[in-house]
Design an enzyme around this catalytic site. Structure first.
Site, short mmCIF file in Angstrom:
data_model
loop_
_atom_site.label_atom_id
_atom_site.label_comp_id
_atom_site.label_asym_id
_atom_site.label_seq_id
_atom_site.Cartn_x
_atom_site.Cartn_y
_atom_site.Cartn_z
N GLU A 141 0.82 -1.21 0.00
CA GLU A 141 0.00 0.00 0.00
C GLU A 141 0.86 1.26 0.00
O GLU A 141 0.50 2.28 -0.60
CB GLU A 141 -0.94 -0.02 1.20
CG GLU A 141 -1.98 -1.13 1.07
CD GLU A 141 -2.94 -1.23 2.23
OE1 GLU A 141 -4.16 -1.24 1.99
OE2 GLU A 141 -2.46 -1.29 3.38
N GLU A 198 -3.73 -9.39 4.20
CA GLU A 198 -4.45 -9.02 5.43
C GLU A 198 -5.59 -9.97 5.77
O GLU A 198 -5.83 -10.26 6.96
CB GLU A 198 -4.99 -7.58 5.31
CG GLU A 198 -3.95 -6.50 5.56
CD GLU A 198 -3.19 -6.11 4.32
OE1 GLU A 198 -2.54 -5.05 4.34
OE2 GLU A 198 -3.21 -6.87 3.33
#
Length: 257
Positions: free
Chosen positions: A111, A131
């Protein structure tokens, strides 16, 4: 004396700011201190007129493994109040930023790279957002940015399975700008940053602004909004200098005015 700070700042070339996360013992994971220092570096990139482009990298074997989960258990979030996770992902700098990625960019690490304008990655780099495998969700920008840069089904594969996709494949799909041999991503990123820094600063910043915002403009207003965003560039001294240098067959001397 060794500098123990987890983020190092340098200027490897004229007009270029290099920001290196230096927590190799923690896989360059992001804690609150790293977020604060990266945000300070982004502020410097934005406000220092001598800087025209930035590079973000990680020292050691990898770029970043994302949020420091040990720090998370102690109450840290790796968030900056204005710029978001890692001091970057919610509000990137207004000047171009290049990610130089080696080893791995996983979870929040990917990210962070996605918050940059260009990505240079070694071909053996591991990229993914796992995640969901940890009871979490990739809400640091991956779910917002990946569908804009990849086919939705590829973005969904990354987000819903937690699988990694090889760098050469992501390069074919357009997510990665340049693929290098291991250990060479930073040099390639410096070449890109130097090329950007040689251009007219006002034009570069205005171009980035339009690229970042045009997708959210109403269809009937895109030309008017673009005109407002770039009109100062056409009226600048650098515009005159660029035309004069072209006519005189010499390199332009841009000043950002």
């Amino acid at each position: 004396m060794t500098d123990a700070r987890p983020v190092h700042i340098s200027t490897p070339a004229e007009g270029v700011l290099l920001v290196a996360i230096d927590r190799p013992h923690a896989r360059n994971a992001i804690n609150d201190e790293v977020a604060r220092l990266v945000a300070e570096a982004m502020d410097r990139l934005d406000t220092d007129d001598t800087l025209r482009a930035g590079i973000l990298t990680g020292n050691g074997p990898g770029f970043s493994a994302g949020l420091d989960l040990k720090a998370f258990l102690d109450g840290e979030t790796g968030e900056h109040p204005e710029r978001g996770f890692a001091g970057l992902v919610r509000r990137p700098p207004r000047k171009p930023l290049i990610a130089a990625v080696e080893g791995f960019a996983l979870a929040g690490g990917l990210e962070i790279a996605l918050a940059c304008d260009l990505i240079v990655a070694a071909r053996d780099t591991r990229l993914g957002i796992p995640e969901v495998r940890r009871g979490l969700v990739a809400d640091g920008g991956a779910l917002l940015r990946l569908p804009q840069r990849l086919p939705r089904n590829i973005a969904a594969q990354l987000a819903l399975t937690g699988d990694e996709i090889p760098v050469p494949r992501l390069h074919e799909l357009g997510l990665i700008n340049l693929v290098t041999e291991p250990g060479e991503s930073l040099a390639a990123a410096e070449d890109l940053a130097t090329a950007i820094a040689a251009n007219a600063p006002l034009g570069v910043v205005a171009s980035k602004y339009v690229l970042d915002h045009a997708g959210s403009w109403p269809a009937g207003e895109i030309w008017q909004r673009q005109a407002r965003a770039v009109e100062h560039v056409w009226a600048s001294r650098d515009a005159t200098e660029g035309a004069r240098a072209f006519a005189e067959r010499r390199p332009p001397r841009f000043t950002g005015r």
